[in-house]
Design a protein around this motif. Structure first.
Motif, PDB file in Angstrom:
ATOM      1  N   GLN A 126     -28.537 -79.691 -17.033  1.00 29.65           N
ATOM      2  CA  GLN A 126     -28.340 -79.772 -18.482  1.00 29.65           C
ATOM      3  C   GLN A 126     -28.025 -78.409 -19.069  1.00 29.65           C
ATOM      4  N   TYR A 127     -28.730 -77.401 -18.528  1.00 29.02           N
ATOM      5  CA  TYR A 127     -28.499 -76.035 -19.024  1.00 29.02           C
ATOM      6  C   TYR A 127     -27.074 -75.567 -18.672  1.00 29.02           C
ATOM      7  N   THR A 170     -28.207 -78.154 -31.237  1.00 23.07           N
ATOM      8  CA  THR A 170     -28.826 -78.759 -30.041  1.00 23.07           C
ATOM      9  C   THR A 170     -29.815 -77.820 -29.396  1.00 23.07           C
ATOM     10  N   SER A 174     -34.074 -79.025 -17.281  1.00 20.66           N
ATOM     11  CA  SER A 174     -33.086 -79.438 -16.272  1.00 20.66           C
ATOM     12  C   SER A 174     -32.001 -78.352 -16.143  1.00 20.66           C
ATOM     13  N   TRP A 187     -35.736 -75.762 -21.746  1.00 21.13           N
ATOM     14  CA  TRP A 187     -34.746 -76.438 -20.896  1.00 21.13           C
ATOM     15  C   TRP A 187     -35.408 -76.709 -19.552  1.00 21.13           C
ATOM     16  N   ASP A 192     -24.437 -77.429 -18.121  1.00 22.26           N
ATOM     17  CA  ASP A 192     -23.454 -78.182 -18.900  1.00 22.26           C
ATOM     18  C   ASP A 192     -23.371 -77.668 -20.329  1.00 22.26           C
ATOM     19  N   ALA A 193     -24.510 -77.315 -20.901  1.00 22.02           N
ATOM     20  CA  ALA A 193     -24.511 -76.771 -22.259  1.00 22.02           C
ATOM     21  C   ALA A 193     -23.790 -75.429 -22.317  1.00 22.02           C
TER      22      ALA A 193
END
Length: 260
Positions: A20-21, A8, A17, A15, A23-24
């Motif tokens: 999003q970062y 991913t 967001s 990146w 959460d990853a």
């Protein structure tokens, strides 16, 4: 075994967001603790570091682009200001020229108005009485006097022109004529024939050079030139006078006739 989270990270270069970062990253730590793999953790950490560096580089480039764009805009604004100042100066000069032209036109109109008023005839005004409308003559003698004055001036100028023209010498029209005088035969004395031709004299006739031109069988013709004044000497009269010497002359022809 390849890590799905690593794939991913590789599929996305930037990146954008923060959620999003985060959460990853949380999923990554959970995956590491669950699997307990050291090599997968190192690979994923390396990919995250690369993603952060790429994001930093992208932001720096955007800053550089914004700085360059700002400089270009400032340069354009400066150029427009200089152009505006130049146009403002040109407009001021045009306004000054317009004012000067208007002043000159006004002064000329005033001067012309003054001349016309000064040259206009002054009407005679009675000292004690005011003329009635019935006494006003629409065909006053002032216009007649002006016409008479103009006519006198015109006649005077015509007389002066005629006097000057009469003093100039009139042009005398002249012509250059070449005559061919033919004898009867080869025994004719050509010298005596030339002498007879040159004896013809009158006002406006001037003889020129002469020469003998061979014809045939030893016969020669006398070619002689002369200058005549057109109003005084007729060519027909001149040829008749030459042909009167019939002892030597058979005929006379006009070889050339040119106006001078």
């Amino acid at each position: 075994m390849p890590c799905p989270l690593a794939e991913t990270f590789q599929a996305q270069s930037i990146w954008t967001s923060k959620a999003q970062y985060a959460d990853a990253e949380r999923k990554f730590h959970t995956k590491v603790h669950v699997s307990g793999g050291v090599s997968e953790e190192c690979t994923l950490v390396s990919e995250i570091a690369k993603a952060r560096q790429h994001l930093k580089n992208s932001l720096e480039r955007m800053d550089d682009i914004a700085a360059l764009a700002g400089k270009d805009v400032l340069d354009r604004i400066s150029a427009l200001e200089r152009e505006n100042a130049s146009l403002y100066q040109v407009v001021n000069e045009l306004k000054k020229l317009q004012l000067q032209s208007e002043n000159r036109i006004k002064s000329l109109e005033q001067s012309l108005a003054g001349v016309s008023i000064g040259d206009a005839p002054k009407p005679a005004v009675a000292a004690a009485t005011v003329p009635n409308e019935d006494d006003v003559d629409l065909f006053d003698s002032d216009s007649e006097e002006e016409d008479d004055a103009i006519a006198k001036i015109r006649e005077q100028r015509l007389a002066e022109y005629a006097a000057k023209k009469s003093k100039k010498p009139a042009l005398i029209a002249k012509s250059n004529v070449i005559l061919d005088v033919k004898p009867w035969d080869d025994e004719t004395d050509m010298k005596l024939m030339e002498q007879c031709v040159r004896k013809i004299e009158c006002d406006g006739l001037l003889w020129g050079t002469a020469r003998l031109v061979p014809l045939a069988f030893g016969i020669h013709k006398l070619t002689i030139s002369c200058v005549v004044e057109d109003e005084k000497v007729s060519i027909d009269w001149l040829t008749e006078e030459i042909e009167k010497n019939d002892e030597y002359v058979q005929s006379v022809d006009v070889a050339a006739f040119n106006k001078i």
